[in-house]
Design a protein around this motif. Structure first.
Motif, PDB file in Angstrom:
ATOM      1  N   ARG A 162       0.832  -1.215   0.000  1.00 10.63           N
ATOM      2  CA  ARG A 162       0.000   0.000   0.000  1.00 10.63           C
ATOM      3  C   ARG A 162       0.857   1.253   0.000  1.00 10.63           C
ATOM      4  O   ARG A 162       0.558   2.231  -0.702  1.00 10.63           O
ATOM      5  CB  ARG A 162      -0.935  -0.007   1.211  1.00 10.63           C
ATOM      6  N   VAL A 163       1.921   1.251   0.787  1.00 11.07           N
ATOM      7  CA  VAL A 163       2.801   2.422   0.854  1.00 11.07           C
ATOM      8  C   VAL A 163       3.413   2.707  -0.515  1.00 11.07           C
ATOM      9  O   VAL A 163       3.450   3.858  -0.973  1.00 11.07           O
ATOM     10  CB  VAL A 163       3.911   2.198   1.899  1.00 11.07           C
ATOM     11  N   VAL A 164       3.896   1.660  -1.176  1.00 10.64           N
ATOM     12  CA  VAL A 164       4.525   1.837  -2.484  1.00 10.64           C
ATOM     13  C   VAL A 164       3.492   2.217  -3.534  1.00 10.64           C
ATOM     14  O   VAL A 164       3.706   3.126  -4.352  1.00 10.64           O
ATOM     15  CB  VAL A 164       5.274   0.551  -2.890  1.00 10.64           C
ATOM     16  N   ALA A 165       2.347   1.537  -3.519  1.00  9.79           N
ATOM     17  CA  ALA A 165       1.345   1.764  -4.561  1.00  9.79           C
ATOM     18  C   ALA A 165       0.793   3.184  -4.531  1.00  9.79           C
ATOM     19  O   ALA A 165       0.399   3.713  -5.582  1.00  9.79           O
ATOM     20  CB  ALA A 165       0.211   0.752  -4.408  1.00  9.79           C
ATOM     21  N   ARG A 166       0.751   3.822  -3.366  1.00 12.63           N
ATOM     22  CA  ARG A 166       0.233   5.186  -3.283  1.00 12.63           C
ATOM     23  C   ARG A 166       1.045   6.168  -4.127  1.00 12.63           C
ATOM     24  O   ARG A 166       0.541   7.209  -4.542  1.00 12.63           O
ATOM     25  CB  ARG A 166       0.202   5.654  -1.824  1.00 12.63           C
ATOM     26  N   GLU A 167       2.308   5.829  -4.371  1.00  9.81           N
ATOM     27  CA  GLU A 167       3.166   6.710  -5.167  1.00  9.81           C
ATOM     28  C   GLU A 167       3.031   6.453  -6.663  1.00  9.81           C
ATOM     29  O   GLU A 167       3.682   7.134  -7.462  1.00  9.81           O
ATOM     30  CB  GLU A 167       4.629   6.541  -4.740  1.00  9.81           C
ATOM     31  N   ARG A 168       2.222   5.483  -7.061  1.00  8.24           N
ATOM     32  CA  ARG A 168       2.021   5.126  -8.468  1.00  8.24           C
ATOM     33  C   ARG A 168       3.367   4.987  -9.204  1.00  8.24           C
ATOM     34  O   ARG A 168       3.633   5.683 -10.189  1.00  8.24           O
ATOM     35  CB  ARG A 168       1.140   6.159  -9.170  1.00  8.24           C
ATOM     36  N   PRO A 169       4.209   4.065  -8.745  1.00 12.02           N
ATOM     37  CA  PRO A 169       5.568   3.993  -9.302  1.00 12.02           C
ATOM     38  C   PRO A 169       5.614   3.309 -10.659  1.00 12.02           C
ATOM     39  O   PRO A 169       4.793   2.446 -10.987  1.00 12.02           O
ATOM     40  CB  PRO A 169       6.304   3.169  -8.261  1.00 12.02           C
ATOM     41  N   ASP A 170       6.605   3.693 -11.434  1.00  6.51           N
ATOM     42  CA  ASP A 170       6.958   2.973 -12.659  1.00  6.51           C
ATOM     43  C   ASP A 170       8.124   2.023 -12.405  1.00  6.51           C
ATOM     44  O   ASP A 170       8.215   0.966 -13.028  1.00  6.51           O
ATOM     45  CB  ASP A 170       7.340   3.964 -13.761  1.00  6.51           C
TER      46      ASP A 170
END
Length: 642
Positions: free
Chosen positions: A437-445
């Protein structure tokens, strides 16, 4: 149900419950009792080992109070602690619940040993069942899950265990040799032989020494082979004559292959160690053919003349109980000794080899011309059934999609770098959902991960990378650092190619380090070089030499492409280690947001997690979002390529 079957069922389920508790106790010592880089490894080891030493007092307690009441009371305490761990909020509560569960489990084991003379069928099936459940759950234990599925599975497991444990047990002391091997067998199977995470990681390695997500051509059968072979040889009649040495030799060879830390030898190590451990258990459980006990159907009833009732001949019964506790102490000493080397810096490759040699020696010390229980007809059916379950579980879609097809290059690329501490949050709970969840909130590539654990027994045996990649729906490339199961990874929603890893000199630091380079194809002939690393300086010193090596590797690997270097660098802006990157021409992509402390996560004071880029790459929106899903904060930044 016949006595012998019921007794075996209680031992099977109790072994699974105790294994669940161990998967919480061991990482809790590291993440709750200990604090990263601040608690001495010697103190952590003393705390962990002290409880196993304390358990040496349990066999006399069983002898004094009687095996039946003590064993059932301990089973209730073990089951209660196991359920409470699923409800625990983490922190000190989790640590002490796990400790209580451990002590109750050791007391239950000592009491069970006092009344079970042929333990190997129950131990082998319990170890295998634990591995099967772990494989089916994708190595994400029920104990951490909660929710309807987690609670239903946990309650069912504990309830059936207590029902089986509540039935009267026939006093059948003996089998001390087999009980002594219970702990070493748990170690060898959890360390390598029957760990689904280790087997899956071994199958995912390519010839270049890097691990990628399993594809259609990759083997998913290795965990199934390991479980099936282990059960087949553990439950079958042991070989006679010179063939008795085959299993022990296979065990030692498998341990040696594992100790080499060669990624290409990890798969053979799994199979050989599984076969060898099972064979040694069968040999240790054997008794002379003339002394083989009668079948359960023909056995006289408890209390009949000449048949000891529960609690009778307790002094003799304490010997297998002491052997069982000593075996678990060997488990703890070997586990702590093996993994403490990554903090203290001494060679640890001899630990699994020495443990395998001990198991082989004890197994070969058994009687020749022996028979083993249960009947041989059990072995093939049970082994095949368990193997099929693991095979089906391993063949299920992992949830990691193929990368996006190359198309129009994006206007910008969002990069996240995160030291995930093997998946454990500040509360000491294993929580891949929270990390995702923490990573996904940043919408990473692109995501760069450090402290990635893919099967360490000390941390519960999870494949943290596969769990995170499935939740983020991003393929990965993994590079080993400390050993084939612990290192760094890059996840990308775009295709990657030309992956390469370079091991860094230790320069006095005990834990291994590496630099992983991947080329991300953004489409339209636009490519980005990404280098992931986690520098490991000696205590109190700067990682100058490693920083210089990473900077040189990164520039050479990029060969003129836009470049990103990211990870936990264990150095702060302006420090000598950090200066090696700026001296090489790299630019701080997080500079506009400084100060941006990232460690520790609850009260960040140090700026040791970084994203550096080559000249011409523009950075925007740098952040370090607050979270306690790890002991570090992630850093994220949007990059526009020249």
């Amino acid at each position: 149900m016949r006595y012998r079957h019921l007794s075996t069922a209680a031992l099977v389920l109790g072994t699974v419950v105790l294994t669940d508790v161990l998967r919480v106790f061991l990482p809790s010592v590291i993440t709750i009792f200990g604090q990263a880089a601040t608690t001495p490894a010697e103190l952590l080891g003393a705390f962990a080992l002290g409880w196993f030493v304390l358990a040496l007092a349990f066999p006399p307690l069983v002898r004094r109070l009687g095996a039946r009441p003590v064993t059932f009371a301990a089973a209730v305490a073990l089951g209660g602690a196991r359920l409470a761990l699923t409800a625990a909020p983490g922190g000190r509560t989790q640590l002490w619940l796990a400790t209580v569960g451990l002590l109750a489990g050791l007391l239950w084991l000592a009491g069970t040993a006092a009344t079970t003379g042929r333990p190997v069928p129950g131990l082998a099936l319990g170890i295998a069942l634990g591995a099967v459940v772990h494989a089916v759950l994708g190595t994400y234990d029920l104990v951490w899950r909660g929710g309807p599925v987690g609670w239903a599975g946990s309650v069912a497991l504990v309830a059936v265990f207590l029902v089986a444990a509540a039935r009267p047990a026939r006093a059948e002391p003996g089998g001390a040799r087999a009980w002594l091997l219970a702990g070493p067998a748990l170690l060898l199977t959890g360390l390598v032989a029957l760990s689904p995470a280790v087997a899956a990681t071994a199958a995912s390695y390519r010839p270049d020494g890097l691990a990628w997500p399993p594809g259609p051509g990759d083997s998913v059968a290795l965990p199934a082979w390991a479980v099936g072979i282990f059960l087949l040889v553990a439950l079958a009649r042991p070989p006679q004559g010179r063939w008795r040495v085959v299993g022990p030799v296979a065990l030692v060879v498998g341990a040696v292959l594992f100790a080499t830390r060669d990624t290409g030898l990890l798969g053979p190590a799994v199979v050989l160690t599984a076969a060898g451990t099972g064979a040694c258990l069968a040999l240790a459980d054997a008794v002379p053919t003339a002394a083989a006990p009668p079948s359960a159907a023909a056995s006289p009833a408890v209390g009949a003349p000449g048949v000891p009732s529960p609690g009778r001949d307790t002094r003799r019964a304490s010997r297998p109980g002491l052997a069982a506790v000593l075996g678990m102490l060997l488990f703890a000493v070997a586990a702590v000794g093996y993994y403490a080397a990554y903090d203290l810096g001494y060679p640890n490759a001899a630990v699994p080899v020495a443990m395998a040699g001990l198991v082989a020696t004890v197994a070969l010390g058994g009687p020749r011309g022996a028979t083993s229980a249960p009947p041989r007809r059990w072995a093939p059916g049970i082994a095949v059934a368990c193997s099929l379950v693991v095979l089906v579980a391993a063949g299920l879609p992992a949830g990691v999609p193929v990368p996006l097809r190359a198309g129009t290059p994006p206007a910008a690329v969002r990069v996240v770098a995160y030291n995930i501490r093997m998946g454990y949050g500040l509360d000491g709970r294993f929580d891949p959902d929270g990390l995702a969840r923490v990573v996904a909130r940043e919408r990473p590539d692109v995501v760069v991960l450090g402290e990635v654990d893919r099967g360490w027994l000390l941390n519960g045996g999870h494949d943290t990378l596969a769990l995170l990649a499935a939740r983020l729906r991003m393929p990965y490339v993994f590079a080993p650092a400390a050993d084939p199961l612990w290192g760094d990874a890059v996840l990308s929603r775009f295709p990657v190619s030309a992956a390469r890893t370079e091991r860094l000199a230790a320069v006095g630091a005990p834990t291994g380090a590496q630099a992983l380079g991947v080329t991300v194809d953004l489409g339209g002939d636009v490519r980005l070089a990404v280098v992931a690393t986690h520098l490991q300086p000696p205590p109190g010193r700067e990682p100058v030499a490693q920083a210089r090596a990473v900077a040189g590797f990164a520039l050479g690997y990029a060969a003129g492409l836009p470049l990103v270097v990211a990870g936990d660098l264990n150095t702060e802006p302006g420090a000598p280690g950090y200066a090696e990157f700026t001296r090489a021409g790299l630019v701080d992509a997080l500079a506009s947001a400084r100060p941006l402390p990232t460690s520790p996560a609850d009260e960040p004071r140090e700026q040791i997690d970084h994203v550096l880029v080559s000249a011409g790459v523009r950075a925007a929106d740098p952040v370090a979002p607050r979270s306690t899903a790890s002991d570090h904060l992630p850093v994220a930044v949007t990059l526009t390529l020249p």
